[in-house]
Scaffold this motif. Structure first.
Motif, mmCIF file in Angstrom:
data_model
loop_
_atom_site.group_PDB
_atom_site.id
_atom_site.type_symbol
_atom_site.label_atom_id
_atom_site.label_comp_id
_atom_site.label_asym_id
_atom_site.label_seq_id
_atom_site.Cartn_x
_atom_site.Cartn_y
_atom_site.Cartn_z
ATOM 1 N N GLY A 1 -8.252 -0.767 2.362
ATOM 2 C CA GLY A 1 -9.293 -0.431 3.426
ATOM 3 C C GLY A 1 -10.575 0.034 2.982
ATOM 4 N N ALA A 2 -11.446 0.484 3.908
ATOM 5 C CA ALA A 2 -12.808 0.962 3.531
ATOM 6 C C ALA A 2 -13.236 1.808 4.597
ATOM 7 C CB ALA A 2 -13.886 -0.114 3.157
ATOM 8 N N LYS A 3 -14.311 2.478 4.201
ATOM 9 C CA LYS A 3 -15.096 3.440 5.049
ATOM 10 C C LYS A 3 -16.464 3.305 4.831
ATOM 11 C CE LYS A 3 -11.412 6.763 6.152
ATOM 12 N NZ LYS A 3 -11.081 7.907 6.274
ATOM 13 N N GLY A 4 -17.364 2.908 5.928
ATOM 14 C CA GLY A 4 -18.898 2.987 5.589
ATOM 15 C C GLY A 4 -19.543 2.806 6.909
ATOM 16 N N ALA A 5 -20.023 1.667 7.213
ATOM 17 C CA ALA A 5 -20.566 1.408 8.560
ATOM 18 C C ALA A 5 -19.607 1.025 9.471
ATOM 19 C CB ALA A 5 -21.500 0.049 8.236
ATOM 20 N N GLY A 6 -18.362 0.747 9.069
ATOM 21 C CA GLY A 6 -17.290 0.737 9.972
ATOM 22 C C GLY A 6 -16.049 1.276 9.355
ATOM 23 N N GLN A 7 -14.902 1.295 9.887
ATOM 24 C CA GLN A 7 -13.567 1.777 9.158
ATOM 25 C C GLN A 7 -12.660 0.737 9.264
ATOM 26 O OE1 GLN A 7 -12.123 5.396 10.180
ATOM 27 N NE2 GLN A 7 -10.143 5.251 9.403
ATOM 28 N N PHE A 8 -12.027 0.321 8.089
ATOM 29 C CA PHE A 8 -11.326 -0.924 7.978
ATOM 30 C C PHE A 8 -10.078 -0.208 7.474
ATOM 31 C CE2 PHE A 8 -15.560 -2.333 7.229
ATOM 32 C CZ PHE A 8 -15.815 -3.340 7.996
ATOM 33 N N PRO A 9 -8.927 -0.382 8.150
ATOM 34 C CA PRO A 9 -7.367 0.115 7.981
ATOM 35 C C PRO A 9 -6.951 -0.290 6.513
ATOM 36 C CG PRO A 9 -7.401 -0.442 10.085
ATOM 37 C CD PRO A 9 -8.788 -1.188 9.507
ATOM 38 N N ALA A 10 -6.214 0.699 5.885
ATOM 39 C CA ALA A 10 -5.615 0.376 4.728
ATOM 40 C C ALA A 10 -4.351 -0.276 5.149
ATOM 41 C CB ALA A 10 -5.221 1.546 3.981
ATOM 42 N N PHE A 11 -3.763 -1.341 4.263
ATOM 43 C CA PHE A 11 -2.766 -1.810 4.246
ATOM 44 C C PHE A 11 -1.548 -1.327 3.462
ATOM 45 C CE2 PHE A 11 -4.910 -5.900 5.620
ATOM 46 C CZ PHE A 11 -4.996 -5.663 6.939
ATOM 47 N N ALA A 12 -2.055 -0.655 2.379
ATOM 48 C CA ALA A 12 -1.594 -0.021 1.265
ATOM 49 C C ALA A 12 -0.498 0.962 1.998
ATOM 50 C CB ALA A 12 -2.278 0.384 0.285
ATOM 51 N N ASN A 13 0.977 0.821 1.727
ATOM 52 C CA ASN A 13 1.755 1.807 2.210
ATOM 53 C C ASN A 13 1.741 2.244 3.548
ATOM 54 O OD1 ASN A 13 3.104 2.378 -0.251
ATOM 55 N ND2 ASN A 13 1.025 2.977 -0.987
ATOM 56 N N ASN A 14 1.525 1.290 4.365
ATOM 57 C CA ASN A 14 1.321 1.527 5.850
ATOM 58 C C ASN A 14 2.567 1.265 6.508
ATOM 59 O OD1 ASN A 14 0.276 1.310 8.526
ATOM 60 N ND2 ASN A 14 -1.647 0.324 7.976
ATOM 61 N N MET A 15 2.996 2.307 7.281
ATOM 62 C CA MET A 15 4.285 2.179 7.921
ATOM 63 C C MET A 15 4.058 1.539 9.234
ATOM 64 S SD MET A 15 6.802 3.331 6.161
ATOM 65 C CE MET A 15 7.989 3.505 7.257
ATOM 66 N N ARG A 16 2.848 1.277 9.621
ATOM 67 C CA ARG A 16 2.536 0.446 10.997
ATOM 68 C C ARG A 16 2.872 -0.875 10.829
ATOM 69 N NH1 ARG A 16 -3.045 2.766 13.411
ATOM 70 N NH2 ARG A 16 -2.285 4.931 13.940
ATOM 71 N N LEU A 17 2.910 -1.326 9.708
ATOM 72 C CA LEU A 17 3.439 -2.602 9.273
ATOM 73 C C LEU A 17 5.070 -2.977 9.229
ATOM 74 C CD1 LEU A 17 1.164 -3.544 6.416
ATOM 75 C CD2 LEU A 17 0.738 -3.904 8.585
ATOM 76 N N MET A 18 5.708 -1.907 9.510
ATOM 77 C CA MET A 18 7.231 -2.068 9.811
ATOM 78 C C MET A 18 7.532 -3.133 10.900
ATOM 79 S SD MET A 18 9.973 0.890 10.509
ATOM 80 C CE MET A 18 9.317 2.169 9.361
ATOM 81 N N ALA A 19 6.929 -3.037 12.092
ATOM 82 C CA ALA A 19 7.206 -4.100 13.097
ATOM 83 C C ALA A 19 6.078 -4.960 12.923
ATOM 84 C CB ALA A 19 6.969 -3.521 14.533
ATOM 85 N N ALA A 20 6.629 -6.274 12.470
ATOM 86 C CA ALA A 20 5.752 -7.389 12.215
ATOM 87 C C ALA A 20 4.969 -7.670 13.347
ATOM 88 C CB ALA A 20 6.589 -8.860 11.635
ATOM 89 N N GLU A 21 5.364 -7.717 14.393
ATOM 90 C CA GLU A 21 4.540 -8.113 15.502
ATOM 91 C C GLU A 21 3.345 -7.298 15.918
ATOM 92 O OE1 GLU A 21 8.606 -9.053 16.285
ATOM 93 O OE2 GLU A 21 7.672 -7.056 15.603
ATOM 94 N N TYR A 22 3.237 -5.974 15.323
ATOM 95 C CA TYR A 22 2.032 -5.395 15.418
ATOM 96 C C TYR A 22 0.737 -6.031 14.563
ATOM 97 C CZ TYR A 22 -1.407 -1.469 14.660
ATOM 98 O OH TYR A 22 -2.590 -0.575 14.541
ATOM 99 N N PRO A 23 0.917 -6.220 13.216
ATOM 100 C CA PRO A 23 -0.199 -6.939 12.494
ATOM 101 C C PRO A 23 -0.389 -8.436 13.091
ATOM 102 C CG PRO A 23 1.686 -6.812 11.115
ATOM 103 C CD PRO A 23 1.988 -6.044 12.301
ATOM 104 N N ALA A 24 0.716 -8.881 13.495
ATOM 105 C CA ALA A 24 0.586 -10.451 14.111
ATOM 106 C C ALA A 24 -0.405 -10.499 15.200
ATOM 107 C CB ALA A 24 1.817 -11.234 14.377
ATOM 108 N N TYR A 25 -0.085 -9.434 16.190
ATOM 109 C CA TYR A 25 -0.978 -9.215 17.501
ATOM 110 C C TYR A 25 -2.518 -8.979 16.947
ATOM 111 C CZ TYR A 25 -2.381 -8.050 21.984
ATOM 112 O OH TYR A 25 -3.220 -8.167 23.351
#
Length: 141
Positions: free
Chosen positions: A58-82
């Protein structure tokens, strides 16, 4: 001191313009034809890398772009798919530009890359069930 601040300010502006230009060209040349990349890695390198970075941190600057690295929110595939389908906050939805196979591919890619060890078992059929009739996926314009 003024010269340093001016140089720093100019460098900041140039980096934002550079990232914005890269992000715009990285998405696609003609939004009416969709995205040609097919594998999750190809889609990531074509569409996602300009905001979420090569290492998925991810990145932070003019905006914030979330990291995918070691991200437990990706456990449920429906979350990133949505989010890929419909967008969220500053991220546009890609439901008009990626088909169900491509969305399943990118979801499985980010769930198995960048230190994530989730099963690559999200299917195009699951994506199809998430699409709403007459949904507004937004545009990339």
């Amino acid at each position: 001191m003024k010269k340093s601040l001016l140089s720093l300010g100019l460098a900041s502006v140039l980096s934002v313009v550079s990232v914005a230009s890269f992000a715009d060209s990285a998405v696609m040349n003609d939004v009416t034809t969709g995205i040609e990349a097919k594998t999750g890695k190809e889609i990531y390198q074509t569409v996602c890398i300009s905001c979420h970075m090569a290492e998925g941190k991810g990145a932070k600057g003019a905006g914030q772009f979330p990291a995918f690295a070691n991200n437990m929110r990706l456990m449920a595939a429906e979350y990133p798919a949505y989010i890929v389908l419909y967008g969220q906050k500053g991220m546009p939805g890609f439901g008009n530009y990626l088909d169900d196979d491509q969305i399943a591919a990118i979801v499985n890619y980010i769930r198995t890359s960048f230190g994530n060890d989730f099963k690559p078992d999200f299917t195009p059929e699951q994506v199809a069930k998430m699409r709403k009739p007459d949904a507004d996926y937004g545009t990339l314009d």
